[in-house]
Design a protein around this motif. Structure first.
Motif, PDB file in Angstrom:
ATOM      1  N   ALA A 179       0.828  -1.207   0.000  1.00 59.78           N
ATOM      2  CA  ALA A 179       0.000   0.000   0.000  1.00 59.78           C
ATOM      3  C   ALA A 179       0.865   1.261   0.000  1.00 59.78           C
ATOM      4  O   ALA A 179       0.536   2.247  -0.674  1.00 59.78           O
ATOM      5  N   ALA A 183       1.259   4.162  -2.651  1.00 55.90           N
ATOM      6  CA  ALA A 183       0.894   5.525  -2.240  1.00 55.90           C
ATOM      7  C   ALA A 183       1.843   6.558  -2.837  1.00 55.90           C
ATOM      8  O   ALA A 183       1.400   7.580  -3.383  1.00 55.90           O
ATOM      9  N   ILE A 186       1.600   6.833  -6.649  1.00 53.23           N
ATOM     10  CA  ILE A 186       0.455   7.577  -7.188  1.00 53.23           C
ATOM     11  C   ILE A 186       0.944   8.854  -7.876  1.00 53.23           C
ATOM     12  O   ILE A 186       0.308   9.344  -8.814  1.00 53.23           O
ATOM     13  N   LEU A 331      -4.359   5.363 -12.274  1.00 48.00           N
ATOM     14  CA  LEU A 331      -4.684   5.663 -10.883  1.00 48.00           C
ATOM     15  C   LEU A 331      -5.752   4.712 -10.342  1.00 48.00           C
ATOM     16  O   LEU A 331      -5.632   4.183  -9.228  1.00 48.00           O
ATOM     17  N   ILE A 335      -4.965   1.938  -7.367  1.00 45.59           N
ATOM     18  CA  ILE A 335      -5.655   1.911  -6.078  1.00 45.59           C
ATOM     19  C   ILE A 335      -6.340   0.565  -5.863  1.00 45.59           C
ATOM     20  O   ILE A 335      -6.256  -0.036  -4.781  1.00 45.59           O
ATOM     21  N   SER A 338      -3.423  -2.504  -5.799  1.00 42.51           N
ATOM     22  CA  SER A 338      -2.526  -2.392  -4.643  1.00 42.51           C
ATOM     23  C   SER A 338      -3.315  -2.469  -3.339  1.00 42.51           C
ATOM     24  O   SER A 338      -2.853  -3.060  -2.353  1.00 42.51           O
ATOM     25  N   GLY A 339      -4.528  -1.889  -3.336  1.00 45.37           N
ATOM     26  CA  GLY A 339      -5.375  -1.999  -2.153  1.00 45.37           C
ATOM     27  C   GLY A 339      -5.787  -3.437  -1.886  1.00 45.37           C
ATOM     28  O   GLY A 339      -5.759  -3.897  -0.739  1.00 45.37           O
TER      29      GLY A 339
END
Length: 505
Positions: A179, A183, A186, A331, A335, A338-339
């Motif tokens: 994560a 982050a 991003i 993006l 998210i 990776s989340g």
């Protein structure tokens, strides 16, 4: 209190204080205090929140600037860069590719310097250099000058992503790393979203004494070099030197990551034996081959996206704005995947395979749809860039699965060398006579993505096989005491040498 405790992994212990006698960042930590620090979930959560709020935006903004700067040459083609420098034939292809020669040439010296020098200070100087070199692009008057500027830009940028991956490994547990890698990455997607908008704004500035492409390089380079001063004073070399943490919070930050067993505390000693271990490791080569193959696509799309979009029938300034959905697609998938990988165990490689498969579908749409289907082709280009969301996941595999600081930096350097080679080779398939559709380049990109999926499957199978082999030899890993965890961390052994080490998938 005892006057003498048993030695801990070769580290002398005196009066409850562990004094590190190696030339490493670990010498700045009182490990007696680390072991004795009273932690609780609330305190660890508070320290983690401070790390997140300070470190992630700091690295994310830097990575955003890096990718905006990397996109600048593609955007400059819409401002008559090729015409003003009189670029002929495949000269633009090589001007794009030479950046990665510089990146490749500096990857090995960088792997040594990252270990030997204070990490935060070294990275901030590298950022300052790359910003200055980007400004020098404005002084280019011919192909030779552009080639030199692109080469040294690659040298300046070569240390950033490997360095940020090492910092992430220092401050975060293995479970937290996917994560957090995502982050700060991003910034890459935000760069695609904002880069076109920034270039569009600069394109509407009309100055008779300077070309718009020169203005683009000057403005972006100046902003990057200015940000280097922020990094110099704010980016930590290690948890022991984090200016945003209080002394007791630094001990908690070190304490949190003892279970990683990846040797991030032992910086300063470059161990050549670990270089050889990295070269012999199968996981190294599966990661390297995957990175090489998928970057056939990355090299072409990064350098030629503006020209390809222009070929869909959009005007030059429109082509800059229409790049923004590409960043949006990256993006969203960044998210989501990776989340998911952060929440669901053993899913990192599966998410990487998913992203790469989606990119294959995207390239297929660009290849097969009619030229009149602008919306379909643009959708294909957006989906075709989704594989870039794998970069933080692949970096998290290195930070989680490669132990030993020198081995980790070596594997990172090999992977980024493969990244460079892929980006050098990829643009050569984009044949000038095929502009703007570049059919050969699109097919080569698609083939590289397909091979990337194959090597990811090989890596997944290898990790499962190796974990089961270790369970048979050593039994299931038992719960270790904090002193034993610290011994593994300070031993700077590799993942092959630590019996309790198991790979994350």
């Amino acid at each position: 209190m005892e006057k003498q405790q048993p030695p801990l992994g070769g580290v002398k212990v005196d009066l409850g204080k562990l004094k590190i006698e190696s030339n490493s960042a670990a010498r700045d930590v009182d490990f007696g205090q680390v072991l004795e620090v009273e932690t609780n979930p609330a305190l660890e959560k508070k320290v983690l929140k401070k790390i997140d709020l300070f470190l992630i935006p700091l690295m994310g903004a830097c990575y955003m600037l890096q990718y905006i700067d990397k996109l600048a040459i593609s955007q400059a083609t819409l401002f008559n860069l090729r015409q003003d420098l009189n670029l002929k034939g495949s000269e633009y292809n090589w001007a794009s590719a030479i950046f990665y020669f510089g990146y490749f040439a500096w990857s090995w010296p960088s792997s040594y310097l990252i270990v030997r020098l204070p990490l935060g200070k070294y990275l901030s100087v590298a950022v300052f250099v790359w910003g200055g070199v980007l400004m020098c692009h404005a002084a280019c008057t011919n192909w030779g000058g552009l080639m030199a500027a692109r080469f040294f830009l690659g040298v300046g940028e070569a240390s950033i992503a490997p360095g940020f991956a090492l910092i992430t490994g220092m401050f975060y547990t293995r479970a937290e790393q996917p994560a957090r890698q995502a982050a700060w990455f991003i910034g890459n997607s935000v760069a695609v979203l904002l880069g076109g908008l920034i270039a569009y704004g600069i394109g509407n500035i009309h100055i008779t004494t300077i070309a718009q492409w020169q203005l683009l390089f000057l403005i972006l380079g100046a902003v990057t070099s200015a940000y280097a001063f922020v990094l110099f004073f704010a980016l930590p070399d290690s948890p022991a030197k984090a200016v945003f943490l209080k002394p007791d919070e630094r001990s908690v930050a070190v304490h949190r990551t003892l279970k990683n067993k990846t040797g991030v505390l032992d910086t300063g000693n470059f161990k050549w034996g670990q270089v050889w271990m990295a070269i012999k490791d199968l996981q190294t080569w599966f990661l390297v081959l995957y990175t090489l193959c998928v970057n056939f696509c990355n090299g072409g799309i990064t350098s030629f996206s503006a020209i390809i979009i222009s070929g869909f029938g959009f005007g030059h300034l429109e082509a800059l704005l229409i790049q923004m959905p590409i960043g949006g697609a990256q993006l969203v998938f960044l998210i989501l995947t990776s989340g998911f990988a952060a929440i669901v165990p053993k899913s990192r490689i599966i998410m990487m395979i998913l992203n790469t498969a989606i990119s294959v579908i995207g390239m297929l749409l660009i290849w097969k749809l009619d030229d009149t289907n602008r919306a379909g082709k643009m959708t294909g280009l957006c989906l075709g860039s989704v594989f870039a969301a794998n970069i933080p996941l692949s970096l998290s595999l290195i930070s989680s699965n490669v132990a030993g600081f020198t081995k980790k930096s070596t594997v990172s350097s090999l992977m980024f060398a493969a990244y460079c080679i892929g980006n050098i080779v990829g643009p050569q398939f984009f044949i000038p006579s095929e502009e703007p559709s570049y059919q050969t380049g699109i097919k080569a990109a698609m083939a590289g993505l397909a091979f990337g999926i194959f090597f990811l499957i090989c890596l997944y199978v290898f990790y499962i096989w190796e974990n089961r082999r270790r369970d048979r030899l050593y039994g299931s890993p038992r719960e270790m005491t904090e002193r034993e965890e610290l011994q593994d961390e300070l031993s700077n052994k590799t993942d092959h040498e630590i019996e309790s080490f198991r790979y994350v998938l």
